[in-house]
Motif scaffolding. Structure first.
Motif, PDB file in Angstrom:
ATOM      1  N   HIS B   4     -45.299 -24.245 -12.235  1.00 20.74           N
ATOM      2  CA  HIS B   4     -44.817 -23.157 -13.062  1.00 20.74           C
ATOM      3  C   HIS B   4     -43.411 -22.784 -12.597  1.00 20.74           C
ATOM      4  O   HIS B   4     -42.929 -23.329 -11.606  1.00 20.74           O
ATOM      5  N   SER B   6     -40.546 -20.043 -11.295  1.00 15.78           N
ATOM      6  CA  SER B   6     -40.373 -18.771 -10.616  1.00 15.78           C
ATOM      7  C   SER B   6     -38.940 -18.302 -10.868  1.00 15.78           C
ATOM      8  O   SER B   6     -37.997 -19.044 -10.634  1.00 15.78           O
ATOM      9  N   GLY B  32     -49.012 -18.204 -19.531  1.00 18.56           N
ATOM     10  CA  GLY B  32     -49.296 -17.076 -18.653  1.00 18.56           C
ATOM     11  C   GLY B  32     -48.037 -16.589 -17.962  1.00 18.56           C
ATOM     12  O   GLY B  32     -47.088 -17.345 -17.750  1.00 18.56           O
ATOM     13  N   TYR B  34     -46.791 -13.839 -14.723  1.00 20.59           N
ATOM     14  CA  TYR B  34     -47.209 -13.017 -13.606  1.00 20.59           C
ATOM     15  C   TYR B  34     -45.968 -12.429 -12.978  1.00 20.59           C
ATOM     16  O   TYR B  34     -44.975 -13.129 -12.782  1.00 20.59           O
ATOM     17  N   ALA B  36     -44.391 -10.422  -9.744  1.00 12.85           N
ATOM     18  CA  ALA B  36     -44.562  -9.890  -8.391  1.00 12.85           C
ATOM     19  C   ALA B  36     -43.306  -9.103  -8.070  1.00 12.85           C
ATOM     20  O   ALA B  36     -42.203  -9.622  -8.179  1.00 12.85           O
ATOM     21  N   LYS B  45     -43.342 -15.316 -12.614  1.00 12.80           N
ATOM     22  CA  LYS B  45     -43.876 -16.676 -12.658  1.00 12.80           C
ATOM     23  C   LYS B  45     -44.322 -16.933 -14.079  1.00 12.80           C
ATOM     24  O   LYS B  45     -45.000 -16.104 -14.689  1.00 12.80           O
ATOM     25  N   ASP B  98     -49.753 -16.362  -5.560  1.00 13.56           N
ATOM     26  CA  ASP B  98     -50.035 -15.750  -6.861  1.00 13.56           C
ATOM     27  C   ASP B  98     -51.330 -16.268  -7.417  1.00 13.56           C
ATOM     28  O   ASP B  98     -51.772 -17.358  -7.084  1.00 13.56           O
ATOM     29  N   CYS B  99     -51.874 -15.486  -8.328  1.00 13.05           N
ATOM     30  CA  CYS B  99     -53.074 -15.900  -9.033  1.00 13.05           C
ATOM     31  C   CYS B  99     -53.103 -15.168 -10.365  1.00 13.05           C
ATOM     32  O   CYS B  99     -52.991 -13.954 -10.413  1.00 13.05           O
ATOM     33  N   TYR B 100     -53.127 -15.907 -11.431  1.00  8.82           N
ATOM     34  CA  TYR B 100     -53.274 -15.292 -12.753  1.00  8.82           C
ATOM     35  C   TYR B 100     -54.015 -16.254 -13.651  1.00  8.82           C
ATOM     36  O   TYR B 100     -54.178 -17.438 -13.324  1.00  8.82           O
TER      37      TYR B 100
END
Ligand SMILES: [Zn+2]
Lengths: 426, 142
Positions: B4, B6, B32, B34, B36, B45, B98-100
């Motif tokens: 992905h 950043s 998706g 995300y 941060a 992200k 990260d986590c999504y």
């Protein structure tokens, strides 16, 4: 090696003798001006006697005497006028006779020759032409040297690059802040400046750190030399770094150099930091005696490895009026630049802001990140932020608030960079 | 394994919108997003259907952007699955940067995007537990 070997490598004692002779000529000439007529100036027997008897001249005197108070000759004898704009009050105007222009040109040519520029070089002058001396001063010097001179002036980065590429510019005169901005245009064009014929950058007109010089040298694959001058005594060409890059040689057959304590006016010995004071030794239209430049530096008379005996000053630390006082601590913007430019991950532009919050001074440093080495994690960014904060804290003993900014987001300037934004009520 | 993007952004209104606008103009599909944040700045992200095109487009627009390796794991879209996955990761000492996630098919299948320092360990662990991973080329045709 030398443009004028005899004078550039003259023994110190010979230089002193020459200076005394020129100084007395200058005093005689200066007395013809309305301003210096007010003083009881006489021939001096030694440089020390000169320092004892002759008062300082200040920038304010130039403003107060606007426009002709320092002029020693008939106006018809003058062939050029330069002026620096004051933000308040009168501008300062400086007149030049034909001979003044010739001597100024010679100083600039001597400087350029010293850094390795020769006939056959292509010289691109990106400084502003006009009242500002950085354009015409360098232009005349480069032509006297015999270089092909491109008077392109500032701005229009695409066109600057096109000229560099098309005509194989080898020497470029450029503001250090603009050099970094120009590099981003090379990036956009996907053109490596190292693939061009660029060899030498002449950087000056704004205080900059050693770190910024090195960054410019690495990005463009050039040697970058620091140029020093001020329009009050002619313009660029007062002094230049030689190829050893160990201080700026000031031409002592043109200027008498003193370093003084800016508070007491006391003359300081070699090696001590203070304000640079210059006396012109060959100026005809507008000689200046003991002119306080406002620039802070140190001087050394030790002979340089290049063989030149002329005095060397450190890169300018800042002007006395650039000093910032943050909650009682004194610091110079150049200290901030020196620190942040030495940290990997920091980009090419930064901004200093000072605000008053809850009766305390707050120092904000906005720093662009380097997009080439962004690896993409938040942790990496906060580490960078912490490192900048820590290194600044240890350099300036003030705790700054460091804000990371996107590349290209901070303001850019057409002319000299204005990196300090003091938002406190004066 | 997949990637992905950043992107470094300052925390100002409109920043995110600017990115999505540029990508939509290039007809790039976003699966998706995300964010941060560390106060004044953060990283965004983004997982898209066309990594290279998205990367080049953003770079050209002057963004500070880099590609990051991620693991995309497929889960049944039902309660408890996410917890099970995270338990496996933590019991193997795998920290997540990260986590999504995004739903592929409602009530049937979800995809979870994981960015972990311990790569390729994370993929070995997930394989050994019988998880199905989404390969990069599949992203183009979801
Ligand atoms: Zn030297």
């Amino acid at each position: 090696m030398y443009w004028e070997e005899n004078i550039e490598t003259a023994e110190a004692s010979e230089l002193k003798k020459l200076q005394l002779r020129l100084l007395n000529q200058t005093i005689k000439q200066a007395k013809k001006s309305p301003f210096y007529q007010n003083f009881n100036l006489n021939e001096v027997g030694s440089l020390e006697e000169f320092q004892e008897k002759v008062p300082f001249t200040r920038k304010q005197d130039l403003r107060d005497q606007f426009p002709y108070g320092f002029l020693t000759t008939d106006l018809e004898k003058s062939v050029r006028l330069h002026s620096s704009s004051g933000t308040t009050g009168n501008p300062t105007v400086v007149f030049h006779t034909k001979k003044d222009i010739q001597e100024w040109t010679n100083q600039v040519a001597r400087c350029m020759y010293m850094i390795g520029m020769r006939k056959g070089d292509v010289f691109q002058n990106t400084m502003g032409y006009g009242l500002f001396t950085g354009g015409l001063g360098f232009h005349y010097g480069a032509e006297a040297l015999g270089a092909l001179t491109i008077p392109i002036g500032p701005g229009n980065s695409k066109r600057q690059i096109w000229f560099m590429e098309t005509f194989g510019s080898s020497v470029v005169h450029i503001l250090p802040s603009y050099a970094l901005r120009l590099y981003s245009h090379f990036e956009e064009l996907k053109l490596d400046p190292k693939s061009l014929k660029l060899k030498i950058f002449i950087i000056g007109s704004e205080p900059h750190s050693e770190e910024m010089r090195q960054q410019i040298e690495q990005l463009f694959g050039v040697k970058a030399y620091n140029s020093y001058g001020l329009s009050e005594v002619c313009g660029p060409g007062v002094g230049f770094e030689c190829q050893h890059q160990c201080g700026i040689h000031i031409w002592e057959d043109y200027y008498l150099v003193e370093i003084i304590d800016p508070q007491t006016g006391k003359v300081l010995p070699d090696g001590e930091e203070g304000e640079l004071v210059l006396t012109t030794l060959k100026r005809e239209a507008m000689p200046l005696l003991r002119y306080r430049t406002g620039d802070l530096t140190r001087a050394t008379s030790n002979k340089c490895a290049c063989g030149r005996s002329h005095i060397r000053i450190d890169r300018i630390k800042g002007r006395a009026d650039d000093m910032l006082i943050i909650n009682g601590v004194n610091l110079f913007p150049i200290q901030i630049e020196k620190t942040i430019m030495g940290i990997p991950g920091v980009g090419k532009n930064y901004l200093i802001e000072i605000k008053k919050e809850n009766y305390m001074d707050k120092l904000y440093i906005k720093v662009e990140v380097d997009k080439e080495i962004f690896e993409g994690t938040l942790a990496g960014l906060t580490q960078l932020q912490n490192r900048i904060t820590e290194e600044l804290r240890s350099e300036i003993t003030v705790s700054p608030i460091v804000q990371l900014s996107e590349p290209g987001s901070l303001p850019v300037w057409e002319g000299k960079a204005k990196r300090v934004n003091d938002l406190r009520d004066k | 394994m997949a990637y992905h993007l950043s992107i470094f952004v300052e925390n100002k209104p409109g920043k995110l919108e600017n990115i999505t606008k540029i990508l939509s103009e290039k007809n790039i599909n976003i699966y998706g997003i995300y964010v941060a944040s560390a106060g004044e700045f953060g990283v965004v992200k983004i997982l898209t259907n066309n990594l290279e095109k998205a990367y080049q487009t953003l770079k050209q627009e002057g963004f500070t952007v880099s590609k990051r390796k991620v693991t995309i794991v497929l889960l049944p879209d039902k309660p408890g699955e996410m917890h099970k996955l995270l338990t496996i990761l933590s019991s193997n000492n795998i920290n997540l940067e990260d986590c999504y996630g995004f739903v592929l098919e409602a009530k049937a299948q979800a995809a979870i995007v994981l960015e972990a320092e311990k790569y390729p360990l994370i993929e070995d662990v997930l394989h050994s537990k019988g998880y199905k991973l989404l390969p990069a080329e599949k992203l183009e045709e979801l």
